[in-house]
Design an enzyme around this catalytic site. Sequence first.
Site, short mmCIF file in Angstrom:
data_model
loop_
_atom_site.label_atom_id
_atom_site.label_comp_id
_atom_site.label_asym_id
_atom_site.label_seq_id
_atom_site.Cartn_x
_atom_site.Cartn_y
_atom_site.Cartn_z
N LYS A 114 0.86 -1.32 0.23
CA LYS A 114 -0.10 0.01 0.09
C LYS A 114 0.89 1.14 -0.04
CE LYS A 114 -4.41 -1.60 0.91
NZ LYS A 114 -5.59 -1.28 1.43
N LYS A 196 -5.34 -11.77 -8.08
CA LYS A 196 -6.87 -12.00 -7.48
C LYS A 196 -7.66 -10.96 -7.97
CE LYS A 196 -8.29 -11.02 -2.81
NZ LYS A 196 -8.12 -10.78 -1.46
N LYS A 199 -11.48 -5.02 -7.13
CA LYS A 199 -12.39 -3.87 -7.47
C LYS A 199 -11.99 -2.97 -8.46
CE LYS A 199 -12.05 -3.50 -2.67
NZ LYS A 199 -12.41 -4.07 -1.43
#
Length: 331
Positions: A114, A196, A199
């Site tokens: 992140k 994966k 969104k």
Amino acid sequence: MEEKKRILSGIKPSGELTLGSYMGALKNWAAMADEYDCFYFLADLHAITVRQNPAELRRRTLSQLAQYIACGIDPEKNTIFIQSHIPAHTELGWVLDCYTMFGELSRMTQFKDKSAKNADNINAGLFTYPSLMAADILLYQADLVPVGDDQKQHVELTRDVAQRFNNVYGETFKLPEPFIPKVGARIMSLQHPENKMSKSESDSGGCILLMDSPEDIRRCFKRAITDSEMCVRCCKDKPGVSNLMQIYAVCTGKTMEEIEKEFAGRGYGEFKTAVGDVVVETLAPIREEATRLLADKAYLESVYRAGAEKASAVAERTLRKVYKKVGFVAR
Ligand code: TRP
């Protein structure tokens, strides 16, 4: 009668729920209500480690709540709550910050990922995220924490911090176990099946959102990446086809062998259409129910209020114990 084991898990309302959230988490959560004492929450405190639009965050949190219920998480049988409604999360989070080492937090892969992605906003909350997550879990004395692979490291850190605290002050926290479901655990992107389903890919067709329309869902499956072998078979070097088979299996309850047989000698086009159809069949009732619930604000309010009441009773007990042990004067 033996007491039921307690389960706790949560999802950040920082993006829309996906087919991956449903198959990897929500569907399994809903199925555990009879066997376990389940606490499921909306991790809004965690969502703000990345900048959010306030109106969007509020809308998404309520929408996520409606979707939890529509996925079968019955508020009568489960404790469903919004994290920020329980001040004990932030309160215990601070205490645990003082028992979590800088070195430990620096090693968290999610923090490294992140901070690479949000180089202009590497805030302290992003860094101490795991001790807030430890507080989420330890407040409820959870036995099991259903999480995806990517969160296993955080649950392990939670155990280490709990153990450290227990060693100093005596038995205070139950040590939780990560609980990683076998089937449907990891739904991959339809466009980049080595990643994966995420969104962030919903524009490029790699990701199906729970609230997507049937037409959108069918279109995404028609365009899903496969390979040039033209054979419906599940194996490592066929990530696209294997992922589609996995999705088909979760929707229909069929085994991989049954699916191979069903599509033997038929083309990928037919296979992809079939997968799209069963996904539409699975998601349509969820979408309709979530839409209906979302229009009933009074009902949603009654659910999160009742959930907060149940959750805070448990959380407050743990927090009082902790405050006493560390030496705070009781008010
Ligand atoms: N960190 C989790 C995620 O990013 C969300 C989360 C926050 C969580 N607190 C939790 C999951 C406690 C399980 C238990 O998906």
